[in-house]
Design a protein around this motif. Structure first.
Motif, PDB file in Angstrom:
ATOM      1  N   HIS A   1      43.206  29.971  33.808  1.00 50.34           N
ATOM      2  CA  HIS A   1      41.849  29.447  33.679  1.00 50.34           C
ATOM      3  C   HIS A   1      40.822  30.503  34.077  1.00 50.34           C
ATOM      4  O   HIS A   1      41.040  31.299  34.992  1.00 50.34           O
ATOM      5  CB  HIS A   1      41.665  28.193  34.549  1.00 50.34           C
ATOM      6  CG  HIS A   1      40.408  27.459  34.264  1.00 50.34           C
ATOM      7  ND1 HIS A   1      39.202  27.768  34.857  1.00 50.34           N
ATOM      8  CD2 HIS A   1      40.154  26.428  33.414  1.00 50.34           C
ATOM      9  CE1 HIS A   1      38.269  26.955  34.399  1.00 50.34           C
ATOM     10  NE2 HIS A   1      38.816  26.135  33.521  1.00 50.34           N
ATOM     11  N   THR A   2      39.696  30.484  33.397  1.00 46.43           N
ATOM     12  CA  THR A   2      38.658  31.486  33.632  1.00 46.43           C
ATOM     13  C   THR A   2      38.199  31.545  35.086  1.00 46.43           C
ATOM     14  O   THR A   2      37.840  32.614  35.584  1.00 46.43           O
ATOM     15  CB  THR A   2      37.429  31.216  32.747  1.00 46.43           C
ATOM     16  OG1 THR A   2      36.963  29.869  32.966  1.00 46.43           O
ATOM     17  CG2 THR A   2      37.786  31.374  31.279  1.00 46.43           C
ATOM     18  N   ASP A   3      38.229  30.408  35.795  1.00 43.02           N
ATOM     19  CA  ASP A   3      37.736  30.370  37.171  1.00 43.02           C
ATOM     20  C   ASP A   3      38.610  31.154  38.148  1.00 43.02           C
ATOM     21  O   ASP A   3      38.191  31.389  39.293  1.00 43.02           O
ATOM     22  CB  ASP A   3      37.620  28.921  37.660  1.00 43.02           C
ATOM     23  CG  ASP A   3      36.447  28.188  37.033  1.00 43.02           C
ATOM     24  OD1 ASP A   3      35.631  28.848  36.358  1.00 43.02           O
ATOM     25  OD2 ASP A   3      36.355  26.951  37.203  1.00 43.02           O
ATOM     26  N   GLU A   4      39.824  31.541  37.728  1.00 46.86           N
ATOM     27  CA  GLU A   4      40.715  32.231  38.657  1.00 46.86           C
ATOM     28  C   GLU A   4      41.154  33.606  38.168  1.00 46.86           C
ATOM     29  O   GLU A   4      41.955  34.265  38.836  1.00 46.86           O
ATOM     30  CB  GLU A   4      41.934  31.344  38.957  1.00 46.86           C
ATOM     31  CG  GLU A   4      41.522  30.047  39.639  1.00 46.86           C
ATOM     32  CD  GLU A   4      42.680  29.245  40.200  1.00 46.86           C
ATOM     33  OE1 GLU A   4      43.810  29.758  40.267  1.00 46.86           O
ATOM     34  OE2 GLU A   4      42.438  28.084  40.579  1.00 46.86           O
ATOM     35  N   VAL A   5      40.593  34.046  37.062  1.00 46.77           N
ATOM     36  CA  VAL A   5      40.956  35.353  36.526  1.00 46.77           C
ATOM     37  C   VAL A   5      40.709  36.455  37.541  1.00 46.77           C
ATOM     38  O   VAL A   5      41.550  37.348  37.743  1.00 46.77           O
ATOM     39  CB  VAL A   5      40.181  35.631  35.221  1.00 46.77           C
ATOM     40  CG1 VAL A   5      40.323  37.098  34.810  1.00 46.77           C
ATOM     41  CG2 VAL A   5      40.673  34.716  34.106  1.00 46.77           C
ATOM     42  N   ALA A   6      39.583  36.418  38.221  1.00 48.62           N
ATOM     43  CA  ALA A   6      39.236  37.490  39.161  1.00 48.62           C
ATOM     44  C   ALA A   6      40.228  37.582  40.308  1.00 48.62           C
ATOM     45  O   ALA A   6      40.566  38.681  40.767  1.00 48.62           O
ATOM     46  CB  ALA A   6      37.825  37.274  39.705  1.00 48.62           C
ATOM     47  N   TYR A   7      40.721  36.446  40.795  1.00 48.89           N
ATOM     48  CA  TYR A   7      41.634  36.457  41.944  1.00 48.89           C
ATOM     49  C   TYR A   7      42.983  37.076  41.582  1.00 48.89           C
ATOM     50  O   TYR A   7      43.577  37.797  42.386  1.00 48.89           O
ATOM     51  CB  TYR A   7      41.829  35.039  42.488  1.00 48.89           C
ATOM     52  CG  TYR A   7      40.534  34.341  42.807  1.00 48.89           C
ATOM     53  CD1 TYR A   7      39.620  34.923  43.678  1.00 48.89           C
ATOM     54  CD2 TYR A   7      40.215  33.121  42.222  1.00 48.89           C
ATOM     55  CE1 TYR A   7      38.409  34.294  43.964  1.00 48.89           C
ATOM     56  CE2 TYR A   7      39.016  32.487  42.504  1.00 48.89           C
ATOM     57  CZ  TYR A   7      38.122  33.077  43.368  1.00 48.89           C
ATOM     58  OH  TYR A   7      36.927  32.458  43.640  1.00 48.89           O
ATOM     59  N   LEU A   8      43.463  36.816  40.370  1.00 49.76           N
ATOM     60  CA  LEU A   8      44.732  37.395  39.947  1.00 49.76           C
ATOM     61  C   LEU A   8      44.567  38.856  39.557  1.00 49.76           C
ATOM     62  O   LEU A   8      45.391  39.702  39.929  1.00 49.76           O
ATOM     63  CB  LEU A   8      45.316  36.601  38.777  1.00 49.76           C
ATOM     64  CG  LEU A   8      46.680  37.077  38.266  1.00 49.76           C
ATOM     65  CD1 LEU A   8      47.739  36.978  39.364  1.00 49.76           C
ATOM     66  CD2 LEU A   8      47.109  36.283  37.033  1.00 49.76           C
ATOM     67  N   SER A   9      43.520  39.165  38.845  1.00 55.63           N
ATOM     68  CA  SER A   9      43.343  40.540  38.364  1.00 55.63           C
ATOM     69  C   SER A   9      43.061  41.512  39.506  1.00 55.63           C
ATOM     70  O   SER A   9      43.378  42.700  39.403  1.00 55.63           O
ATOM     71  CB  SER A   9      42.230  40.599  37.326  1.00 55.63           C
ATOM     72  OG  SER A   9      40.991  40.201  37.876  1.00 55.63           O
ATOM     73  N   LYS A  10      42.505  41.008  40.610  1.00 54.99           N
ATOM     74  CA  LYS A  10      42.229  41.864  41.767  1.00 54.99           C
ATOM     75  C   LYS A  10      43.319  41.781  42.835  1.00 54.99           C
ATOM     76  O   LYS A  10      43.328  42.570  43.781  1.00 54.99           O
ATOM     77  CB  LYS A  10      40.888  41.491  42.384  1.00 54.99           C
ATOM     78  CG  LYS A  10      39.696  41.759  41.477  1.00 54.99           C
ATOM     79  CD  LYS A  10      38.404  41.312  42.124  1.00 54.99           C
ATOM     80  CE  LYS A  10      37.202  41.530  41.204  1.00 54.99           C
ATOM     81  NZ  LYS A  10      35.935  41.047  41.827  1.00 54.99           N
ATOM     82  N   GLY A  11      44.211  40.803  42.716  1.00 48.42           N
ATOM     83  CA  GLY A  11      45.259  40.631  43.716  1.00 48.42           C
ATOM     84  C   GLY A  11      44.721  40.114  45.035  1.00 48.42           C
ATOM     85  O   GLY A  11      45.000  40.671  46.097  1.00 48.42           O
TER      86      GLY A  11
END
Length: 234
Positions: free
Chosen positions: A95-105
């Motif tokens: 989901h778009t709301d969590e892309v940043a958390y996974l992509s940044k670790g």
């Protein structure tokens, strides 16, 4: 170790999770239909070799996987995603709301810190929104936004063998500030899941529930202001 899988329908299998791959893995499910296949969640990454053996036992080669569909960014669901994407080129969806958390670790929002580990950053190829459909051959698989446990929690709905199968990994919670949980959203999402009237619910830590009554009863356990569990299962 010998491969271990669980057949849920002729097209749906559990291929990972505690007792199948690694103790820290949430459940990992496989959908394999004519013309396409998808893996739902990736575990923590410590049991990926066993996961691949289990895929083979289910009759699916890694190059037949079209999508790695992540239910949310938490470590026990996504820790293995980066290595699998790098090795096999699987398209990672979240989901778009969590892309940043996974992509940044992000080790806090992903709960990797709870396990004393670090989340390997992973690019997201397919940022998803509520109601978005993905094609597996001629079959449609729909993403359903169910925030609460985490901001971008997703369930996935697919028809298989005449059954409505829903993959909703952390129906039970937990809710915690470090996970950016929201209790009001969580309760609303439980209502949304119940309204799907699924025949089969594939959960992340509590197993597989078969039959509409069993599914409804499980969801109802948590539909109260204090309903979500508290603990490490993220």
């Amino acid at each position: 170790m010998s491969p271990r899988i669980r057949c849920i329908t002729p097209e749906v299998y559990q291929v990972g999770g505690a007792g199948l791959t690694h103790a820290n893995d949430a459940a990992i499910y496989l959908v394999a239909v004519s013309g396409g296949a998808a893996l739902i969640d990736a575990g923590c990454g410590r049991g990926s070799d066993l996961l691949l053996l289990n895929l083979e036992a289910a009759g699916v080669a890694p190059d037949e996987i079209d999508f790695l569909l992540l239910t949310h960014c938490h470590y026990d669901h996504t820790g293995g995603a980066a290595a699998l994407r790098r090795r096999f080129g699987w398209r990672v969806a979240l989901h778009t709301d969590e892309v940043a958390y996974l992509s940044k670790g992000d080790n806090d929002v992903s709960a990797a810190a709870w396990y004393g580990d670090e989340l390997t950053p992973c690019p997201v190829d397919l940022p998803l929104v509520d109601g978005q459909e993905l094609r597996l051959g001629e079959r449609a698989l729909r993403a359903i936004h169910i925030p609460g446990h985490s901001p971008g929690s997703l369930a996935y709905l697919v028809e298989s063998a005449g059954q409505r199968v829903v993959f909703a990994q952390d129906v039970h919670g937990p809710l915690h500030p470090s996970l950016l949980s929201n209790r009001a959203d969580y309760q609303a999402s439980l209502g949304k899941l119940a309204a799907l009237e699924a025949d089969i619910l594939c959960e992340g830590h509590y197993g597989v529930f078969v039959g509409r009554r069993e599914v409804a009863q499980f969801i109802a356990r948590f539909r109260s202001p204090a309903g979500a569990t508290r603990g490490r299962d993220g």
